[in-house]
Design an enzyme around this catalytic site. Structure first.
Site, PDB file in Angstrom:
ATOM      1  N   GLY A 275       0.808  -1.218   0.000  1.00 49.81           N
ATOM      2  CA  GLY A 275       0.000   0.000   0.000  1.00 49.81           C
ATOM      3  C   GLY A 275       0.833   1.255   0.000  1.00 49.81           C
TER       4      GLY A 275
ATOM      5  N   GLU B 145       1.476   1.825  -3.561  1.00 47.01           N
ATOM      6  CA  GLU B 145       0.220   2.232  -4.202  1.00 47.01           C
ATOM      7  C   GLU B 145      -0.081   3.702  -3.921  1.00 47.01           C
ATOM      8  OE1 GLU B 145      -2.834  -1.332  -4.614  1.00 47.01           O
ATOM      9  OE2 GLU B 145      -1.983  -1.292  -2.593  1.00 47.01           O
TER      10      GLU B 145
ATOM     11  N   GLU C 280       1.927  -8.270  -2.061  1.00 47.72           N
ATOM     12  CA  GLU C 280       0.666  -8.804  -1.542  1.00 47.72           C
ATOM     13  C   GLU C 280       0.433 -10.263  -1.898  1.00 47.72           C
ATOM     14  OE1 GLU C 280       0.002  -4.323  -1.819  1.00 47.72           O
ATOM     15  OE2 GLU C 280       1.063  -5.871  -2.942  1.00 47.72           O
TER      16      GLU C 280
END
Length: 706
Positions: free
Chosen positions: A107, A110, A130
């Site tokens: 994340g 991201e 992930e």
């Protein structure tokens, strides 16, 4: 203007707003941090003086990604969710530049992908791992990354889950500027902003893209290569679908597809298992009563007693960690062979690019040999790796007690023997510990750290610290026959060989367990380890199977014929020209043994083979847990995932039992106990802890000795 929040440090300098994350230790994107980032984005948006927002970190690292402990909780869904926060950054009306330091993972990356520009310090790592948790990037990663770099490269990066360097990222087009050091960040930001000033950010992610033929071909070829590694998994296939299907959609539709695929993976048994494994490995490092301050014994020099394959493998770990290591053996010729073997192994690692030429040279320089115990008097840690015989090992420890310095850690690599009995021959039993490496010791990740009744806290803590230094997954266990791993493998192997006597073909047993997900079948594993080794292990535990004539009867018969496995080109299988093949002679031998013992041969199903082997494994795990040999069920799983090839996507034998439901496991064991007659009565009695947990509707994870 400057404002400090517990999670974000916000300040404005001229037309630049610096939004610095400060959620120690690694900026996991928990609900509170997400709220703080969202709040200060609003502050920057409403401030007419702000033209650009710099998203950065006040800590060493940019961000380690989502807070995994929030998975499945209300906080993970509470707004702003991580996908919503990334969308907001993507659509922010002012320029957003992400300044990445040390690493941006999951994340965290991201978040940076949603920015308009990205700069990173040299040596920085970027990745979307992930897949290792059984899920896919769920905050836009599967859509923004392949729109920013080559789509096949993006998919492969996500399916591998391995981070790339800032330099690699810049080459791919993921990073706009690579900094030599963090000190150059301010100048680079000003230069980058100068190039953007006066223009509005353009969202390049919105449109759909066509997956080019060469990209599709590269992705198809990659999938074919990874077929075996992806066996049993959902998430890699979901990542490929997200990229190939999502690229053809406008961003909004593509993100909705990503969320659907993410939710499907997140709800799967594989995701639960992989996340359990992740947390279990972290928990295994925590030992009651042992703190960081206890690890104060400096280990700067190591000695290994015994120059066989195990001793050599153990030595390589320390040499690669840059620790001077001395190999001791009374046989000079054996030492010369050991040095040649170690050098050849290191050369192979260098030639394959696993280590640098410099590291190779340093490792060789750190190696020394000795024939006399006086030569290891200054060693901080001594590891005995001699023949698996209690009297032999006790004689070695008597010598160590006489020659080693007072604070030296005295360790045994025994795989089955009583560590307390070894410690008893020493005047300093508190210095004795078990460090059970798994073969090949320089490759296998697992290290069983065996705590005796008198092992001191500093010795245990320092050993655990050292394990991390040599890149091992360490699990602390208590003393019993075989500790955790080898004690559990005994019933697993027992059932595999017993079923051959009952009529199963060796290949049928192995294929069933490989289909279950094991890295190797139990029969081929026995051939690889050595049939004689299996017989020695059985004899060391003879009191447990006294009176059961079928116990490893096939292995004992093969040993008598000199069929010791791969090393003699014949064991259960034949290995003509190195190629494994089933041997009809073994089937005849098995039938003969079965007839002599009154065992009726029959057809066995794949399901029975799996159930008898795996349920036996878990059942013994519950006994170990109840006896306090293992602290937690997760520790047992870590041992089997890292030392015995249990499929990670099943989480380990205890997690697998929990996933099935302990009531199901209980019923399965009770049926085997009933259906297999006197044999079943003896070997499939249910562990009391398993029965109790099943009857009270609890899981293995709910029980702890911590």
């Amino acid at each position: 203007m400057s404002e400090v929040n517990q999670y974000v440090d916000y300040r404005r300098e001229g037309d630049m707003a610096f939004l610095s994350m400060c959620h120690a230790p690694v900026n996991t994107l928990c609900y509170e941090l997400r709220c703080a980032i969202d709040h200060y984005l609003s502050v920057a948006e409403q401030d007419d003086n702000v033209q650009v927002v710099v998203l950065r970190s006040n800590l060493v690292a940019f961000s380690a990604g989502a807070d995994i402990s929030e998975f499945g909780t209300e906080k993970s869904f509470a707004e702003p969710s991580l996908p919503a926060l990334c969308d907001r950054i993507d659509q922010f009306p002012k320029w957003v530049i992400a300044e990445i330091s040390t690493y941006a993972l999951g994340g965290g990356l991201e978040l940076a992908l949603a920015a308009d520009k990205r700069i990173a310090t040299q040596g920085c790592k970027l990745g979307l791992p992930e897949v290792n948790l059984g899920i896919l990037p769920g905050a836009g990663g599967t859509q923004r990354l392949p729109r920013l770099i080559a789509s096949s490269t993006a998919a492969i990066m996500m399916c591998d889950g391995k981070p790339i360097s800032a330099a690699q990222a810049a080459e791919l087009g993921l990073i706009d500027v690579v900094l030599e050091s963090a000190e150059h960040a301010e100048a680079a930001l000003l230069q980058l902003w100068k190039a953007c000033a006066g223009t509005k950010p353009v969202n390049m992610f919105e449109q759909a893209y066509t997956l080019e033929a060469d990209e599709a071909a590269a992705l198809n070829a990659y999938q074919e290569q990874q077929a075996r590694r992806w066996y049993g998994l959902k998430s890699p296939f979901a990542i490929v679908d997200a990229v190939t299907q999502g690229m053809a959609m406008p961003l909004g539709e593509a993100l909705a597809l990503e969320r659907t695929l993410f939710d499907d993976c997140a709800a799967s048994p594989q995701a639960r298992a992989l996340q359990h494994a992740f947390f279990a490995e972290k928990e295994a490092l925590k030992v009651p009563g042992i703190g960081r301050d206890d690890a104060h014994l400096a280990i700067q020099e190591v000695a290994i007693i015994g120059s066989g394959l195990m001793g050599c493998g153990i030595a390589i770990n320390f040499l690669l960690a840059g620790i001077p290591t001395r190999l001791l053996d009374v046989n000079v010729e054996a030492l010369e062979k050991a040095r040649a073997y170690i050098q050849k192994t290191l050369e192979s690692n260098r030639d394959k690019g696993r280590i640098s030429a410099q590291k190779y040279e340093q490792a060789l320089m750190a190696l020394a040999t000795a024939c006399d115990y006086e030569d290891i008097a200054n060693a901080d840690l001594v590891i005995e790796a001699v023949f698996e015989d209690l009297a032999v090992k006790q004689s070695v420890f008597k010598e160590l007690d006489r020659h080693c310095k007072p604070d030296a850690i005295l360790a045994s690599n025994t795989s089955t023997l009583d560590l307390n009995a070894i410690a008893d021959v020493c005047a300093r039993p508190e210095n004795v510990i078990g460090l059970h490496f798994f073969s090949p010791a320089n490759i296998m990740k697992l290290l069983e750290v065996v705590r005796t009744e008198r092992t001191s806290a500093p010795v245990l803590a320092s050993s655990l610290k050292l394990a991390k230094r040599i890149n091992k997954v360490a699990v602390t266990v208590g003393v019993c026959y075989g500790f955790v791993g080898n004690r559990m493998v005994a019933p697993y192997s027992r059932e595999a060989f017993r079923m051959i006597l009952e009529g199963a073909r060796p290949s049928q047993v192995d294929e069933a367990l490989r289909e279950f997900g094991m890295a190797m079948g139990p029969i081929e594993m026995a051939d690889m380890a050595g049939i004689d080794v299996g017989c020695m292990a059985a004899l060391a535990n003879q009191q447990e199977w006294q009176g059961e004539e079928s116990y490893q009867a096939l292995q004992f018969a093969l040993r008598e014929q000199g069929r010791l496995g791969q090393k003699t080109s014949a064991g259960v299988y034949r290995y003509d020209d190195g190629k494994k093949q089933e041997d009809p002679e073994v089937l005849v031998l098995a039938k003969s043994i079965a007839e002599s013992l009154g065992i009726e041969q029959r057809s066995l199903t794949k399901d029975e083979i799996i159930q008898r082997c795996v349920f036996s494994l878990a059942n013994e795990g519950f006994r170990i847990l109840e006896e306090g040999i293992a602290q937690r069920s997760g520790d047992i799983d870590v041992i089997y995932l890292n030392g015995y090839g249990f499929p990670r996507w099943r989480g380990g034998p205890m997690q697998y039992a929990d996933e099935l439901g302990l009531q199901t496991v209980l019923q399965g064991l009770e049926a085997l106990q009933k259906n297999l007659g006197a044999y079943g009565e003896r070997w499939f009695s249910v562990a009391p802890l398993l029965k109790t947990l099943a009857q009270t509707n609890r899981s293995a994870q709910s029980f702890s000795n911590v």
